[in-house]
Scaffold this motif. Structure first.
Motif, PDB file in Angstrom:
ATOM      1  N   THR A 135      -3.593   7.714  -8.430  1.00 25.04           N
ATOM      2  CA  THR A 135      -2.392   8.542  -8.230  1.00 25.04           C
ATOM      3  C   THR A 135      -1.309   8.291  -9.284  1.00 25.04           C
ATOM      4  O   THR A 135      -0.376   9.087  -9.391  1.00 25.04           O
ATOM      5  N   LYS A 150       0.842  -1.202   0.000  1.00 27.21           N
ATOM      6  CA  LYS A 150       0.000   0.000   0.000  1.00 27.21           C
ATOM      7  C   LYS A 150       0.878   1.252   0.000  1.00 27.21           C
ATOM      8  O   LYS A 150       1.722   1.430   0.880  1.00 27.21           O
ATOM      9  N   HIS A 206      -3.915   1.656  -7.132  1.00 24.18           N
ATOM     10  CA  HIS A 206      -3.200   2.928  -7.106  1.00 24.18           C
ATOM     11  C   HIS A 206      -3.490   3.766  -8.344  1.00 24.18           C
ATOM     12  O   HIS A 206      -2.769   4.729  -8.632  1.00 24.18           O
TER      13      HIS A 206
END
Length: 433
Positions: free
Chosen positions: A291, A261, A288
């Motif tokens: 981002t 993470k 993810h």
């Protein structure tokens, strides 16, 4: 109002100006983050496989420092300070290595530690490992004697750890972590049988913004898979709240990314092993996706490189461009990727980097009449991409991307020579990323 004489500027301001001139922003070798625009240059400052990091930007910075010291005695004294003179230290561990003075070990911004070639379990290797562990112990002692400050170290490359001594080395590094509070970039190789390392990284190096992990195998782990052929992944949980850039260097297996993470991750580079893509790598990317701005999938590699079997294609799923709505740079082998279609015209994708452009001699032909121009062309970049040589539908989709303003870029960050049909002539642009 009368003008203030230039010679009345406080010395502290002049020192700040000189420091900025020496440590200019483009010196990515001493930094621990990057953007899509600077990614390829940043990657060049990291060891990739057997290729040592480029020192080009650091050499340029050193040129500026040496030039400034010629101006006057005061500037010379400033530029010759240890913190500007020894910012990137390369240490080669060998039995002949003379122990260096430790007084300036708090000053480098970057330290690369590498081994000479030793045979495992040789007395010379043992001696080199003992030297390295002693260095880390010295950092810890230095911190105890300088409680109010830590070392300036920002980047540490420990590119090769012999698996038999890894636990000792890594434990010593973790014990010295309090002495390097400014460390933001770490490169290291992890033996396949050491999953506990990931938890230790999360605890001791929580401030990292850049992490590069390589996986190494020894004679006791010749093939990391079960008898059924199912892939075994490197297990363990890794959680770094500040991590922005993650490089994974794998060969025949990948880390298990299920429990990893990184809420701030914007740059991800991995060897895109086809057997790991669907159930390991892509689910990690999906977590993810909000981002991610830079995605580098390197060259595809088949599970058994000796088999001669053609690498399997990576299929980017339908909705890929919508899911990665912030993606600005994609580096991939265009010969082994199947796109779901081109991104929308307003998608932020700016750079499409081919990991293995096609060297097409026809691109050089228009320059044969002008020998000097041809030599300059070859010197700058012999790599080219003939879009029409790509298989469909990739050829059509890449053409559409180029028409929408996406740059086709080579591995050096230069805009590719490209052409697709006779109605288009070869175009060359210097556009550095």
């Amino acid at each position: 109002m009368s003008q203030i004489p230039s010679n009345s500027v406080p010395i502290e301001i002049w020192e700040r100006i000189l420091e900025e001139a020496i440590s200019f922003d483009s010196n990515l070798a001493l930094q621990a983050t990057c953007s899509p625009k600077t990614y390829l240059n940043f990657k060049d400052t990291c060891q990739i496989g057997l290729f040592l990091p480029s020192r080009t930007s650091y050499i340029a910075s050193e040129g500026i420092r040496r030039g400034l010291r010629l101006v006057c005695r005061a500037w010379k004294a400033f530029a010759d300070k240890a913190q500007y003179r020894d910012r990137w230290v390369n240490l080669q561990l060998s039995h002949r290595l003379v122990r260096e003075a430790y007084e300036t070990w708090d000053l480098p911004s970057r330290i690369d530690i590498r081994y000479h070639l030793f045979q495992d379990r040789s007395p010379l290797l043992r001696k080199a490992v003992d030297i390295l562990i002693a260095w880390f112990g010295t950092w810890r002692e230095w911190k105890r004697n300088n409680a109010q400050m830590g070392m300036r170290l920002v980047r540490l490359e420990l590119a090769s750890c012999h698996s038999g001594y890894f636990n000792e080395i890594f434990e010593a590094l973790c014990n010295a972590s309090d002495a390097i509070p400014q460390l933001r970039s770490l490169t290291m190789s992890i033996p396949f049988r050491n999953p506990w390392v990931l938890n230790a990284l999360s605890r001791h190096f929580s401030g990292l913004t850049h992490l590069k992990l390589a996986m190494t195998f020894d004679e006791e782990t010749t093939f990391p898979s079960t008898s059924s052929g199912k892939r075994l992944h490197f297990p363990g949980e890794l959680s770094l709240q500040n991590l922005e850039i993650l490089f994974l260097e794998t060969t025949i297996s990948c880390f298990d990314l299920t429990l990893w993470k990184f809420p701030k991750l914007h740059t991800f580079c991995v060897n895109a092993l086809p057997n790991d893509w669907d159930k390991n790598i892509y689910p990690f990317l999906q977590r993810h996706a909000n981002t991610i701005e830079t995605l580098d999938l390197e060259d595809l590699r088949y599970l058994d490189l000796r088999s001669g079997i053609k690498p399997r294609e990576v299929l980017l799923p339908i909705g890929f461009w919508d899911e990665f709505e912030g993606l600005k740079l994609l580096r991939i082998n265009l010969r082994y990727v199947v796109f779901p279609g081109p991104p929308k015209k307003d998608h932020p994708l700016r750079y499409l980097v081919d990991t293995n452009p096609i060297n097409n001699p026809e691109v050089i032909r228009p320059y044969e009449d002008n020998d000097s121009q041809r030599k300059a062309l070859i010197k700058e970049s012999l790599e080219s991409l003939c879009i029409s040589d790509l298989e469909e539908p990739t050829s059509t989709i890449v053409r559409k991307m180029a028409q929408n303003g996406v740059w086709l870029v080579d591995n050096n960050g230069e805009r590719l020579l490209w052409h697709w049909v006779s109605s288009f002539h070869a175009v060359y642009s210097k556009g550095l990323i």
